[in-house]
Scaffold this active site. Structure first.
Site, mmCIF file in Angstrom:
data_model
loop_
_atom_site.group_PDB
_atom_site.id
_atom_site.type_symbol
_atom_site.label_atom_id
_atom_site.label_comp_id
_atom_site.label_asym_id
_atom_site.label_seq_id
_atom_site.Cartn_x
_atom_site.Cartn_y
_atom_site.Cartn_z
ATOM 1 N N LYS A 69 0.754 -4.060 4.542
ATOM 2 C CA LYS A 69 -0.254 -4.762 3.758
ATOM 3 C C LYS A 69 0.342 -5.634 2.657
ATOM 4 O O LYS A 69 1.375 -5.321 2.076
ATOM 5 C CB LYS A 69 -1.233 -3.762 3.133
ATOM 6 N N SER A 78 0.837 -1.186 0.000
ATOM 7 C CA SER A 78 0.000 0.000 0.000
ATOM 8 C C SER A 78 0.876 1.242 0.000
ATOM 9 O O SER A 78 1.992 1.228 0.536
ATOM 10 C CB SER A 78 -0.898 -0.005 1.247
ATOM 11 N N ASN A 129 -1.743 -6.953 -0.292
ATOM 12 C CA ASN A 129 -3.032 -7.029 -0.971
ATOM 13 C C ASN A 129 -3.039 -8.102 -2.057
ATOM 14 O O ASN A 129 -2.013 -8.337 -2.700
ATOM 15 C CB ASN A 129 -3.364 -5.691 -1.640
ATOM 16 N N ARG A 147 -28.829 -11.506 -44.743
ATOM 17 C CA ARG A 147 -27.652 -10.698 -44.406
ATOM 18 C C ARG A 147 -28.160 -9.578 -43.511
ATOM 19 O O ARG A 147 -29.121 -8.899 -43.846
ATOM 20 C CB ARG A 147 -26.990 -10.136 -45.665
#
Length: 448
Positions: A284, A278, A286, A317
């Site tokens: 952290k 972080s 993550n 078409r």
């Protein structure tokens, strides 16, 4: 100037892969148009429908390096489709007006659809390769952690013990089904298109079906039974397949994210210095790959729905639904390539903390084994009565902060039937893994 996440210089390696982006590049798409025009000329010369000299001249110029891409952009914006621009340039490259035999009896959509199928073939090969890698990594985890107990969870709450190998084998079984689906859908999807203006091949007075058969054989595709200009279930099936694969990858990423929570800490994405940190909280770690997987597969699912919208085409078409495929099919494959790549990296380098799994099993002082106790007491006092009794003891254990074992041992309706050692056996997670290991072995035995 890149403006999408797929072509972004910064993000392209996260949300896609270079080989998949190459498959859907302008250069590869244009080369596929030329490959088809080359094959068509070769086949029609062989059948005597066009002069061999013309075919040789056309073949000589069917290289994307000879196409002016800036001019092709201008032609496409003016005409509305790139194929006519390619044919026009190819014709101009050929000497003595021999290029007039290029595109003989074909229509724009024949070339476009067949080129798309050729791109799908290349793209599916990449998907198949990544699925095989994911399968191998999951099989390794299933074998290694076949007997490693962990908490099974229901409604995000602790349920009963399973093994981490069982968890991996469940995902592995889905990956293997996707590989089977991929092999099966190739028979329906890798089919050429050469049918002329309204699908009847009226443009060729003779040799029509022989040209169609020869063209498909030259390109290594199956010959269609009938024109599929506005019958698009084959393309939609590809989208549905990608959506299904994405769902399984999303399940993997969801579980990894939840198991990486600080309070859980059972598995972690592969570690690289600084990854997942972080900008303000240095402690952290993550989940990163799992977040990218989740985002990519969510968009792929929406693209799968768009390809089903493209099935609702008018007459022989169509007026518009076809172009939906041009937008979403490349994006769906490119995003899927990114999700597959991230998933493979996760499972190949997954860090598993068996000690944390054991710690979480013991977190509730035996409450996670309440079903085992209930079933163990059932033969003595009845299953339903045992359920209500164990329920009350679980509430008491939570309220008083006592281990479930102590309350069970002290209860007068239990002690006459089961002693402390017997209750300890009921509360041992290793004794209540059911058929987890059998199921793991069955999945592993089924691998191709």
């Amino acid at each position: 100037m890149a403006s999408s996440i797929i072509d972004s210089t910064i993000f392209q390696g996260i949300f896609s892969s270079d080989d998949m982006r190459q498959v859907w590049s302008d250069e590869n798409r244009t080369q596929k148009y030329l490959d088809i025009e080359r094959a068509l000329a070769v086949v029609q010369a062989r059948l005597g429908l066009i002069p061999q000299e013309a075919a040789d001249e056309i073949v000589r110029h069917c290289r994307v390096e000879q196409i002016d891409m800036a001019k092709l952009r201008e032609q496409t914006e003016r005409i509305g489709y790139p194929v006519l621009g390619v044919v026009s340039q190819l014709n101009a490259l050929c000497r003595d007006k021999l290029g007039e035999y290029c595109h003989w009896g074909a229509t724009t959509q024949d070339i476009t659809d067949t080129a798309t199928v050729l791109q799908i073939r290349e793209a599916l090969a990449i998907v198949d390769r990544e699925l095989a890698g994911i399968s191998a990594a999951m099989a390794r985890l299933a074998r290694e952690y076949r007997d490693t107990p962990m908490v099974g969870r229901s409604n995000l709450q602790q349920a009963i013990p399973v093994t981490f190998g069982y968890k991996m084998a469940g995902l592995l079984s889905a990956i293997e089904r996707h590989r089977e689906r991929l092999a099966q859908l190739k028979e329906r999807v890798l089919v050429g298109e050469f049918a002329g203006a309204a699908g009847t091949l009226a443009s060729l007075e003779r040799g029509a079906m022989e040209t169609q058969a020869g063209l498909c054989a030259e390109l290594g595709l199956r010959q269609p039974l009938i024109a599929w200009h506005t019958i698009r279930d084959n393309i939609a099936e590809v989208g549905a397949f990608l959506g299904l694969v994405g769902g399984t990858l999303g399940k993997l990423s969801m579980d990894v994210k939840l198991m990486m929570q600080t309070e859980v800490g059972e598995v972690y994405e592969p570690y690289h210095h600084g990854r997942g940190s972080s900008s303000t909280m240095p402690q952290k770690r993550n989940p990163i790959a799992s977040c990218y997987i989740h985002a990519a597969i969510s968009v792929v699912r929406q693209h799968a729905a768009s390809l089903m919208d493209a099935m609702v085409a008018d007459h022989e078409r169509s007026t518009g639904p076809w172009e939906i495929e041009w937008i979403v099919l490349p994006e769906a494959f490119c995003l899927m390539a990114g999700a597959l790549r991230q998933s493979r990296q996760v499972v190949e380098g997954l860090q598993v903390d068996a000690a944390a799994m054991r710690r979480n099993l013991e977190l509730t002082d035996g409450l996670v084994m309440s079903e085992a106790v209930m079933m163990g007491l059932g033969p003595y006092i009845g299953r339903e009565y045992a359920h209500d009794l164990v329920y009350d003891l679980c509430r008491q254990a939570l309220a008083e902060g006592k281990p479930l074992l102590e309350l069970l041992c002290a209860h007068p309706e239990i002690s006459p039937h089961v002693d402390r050692a017997g209750l300890e056996r009921m509360l041992d997670p290793a004794n209540y893994l059911g058929q987890s290991m059998v199921m793991v072995d069955r999945v592993l035995a089924s691998l191709r």
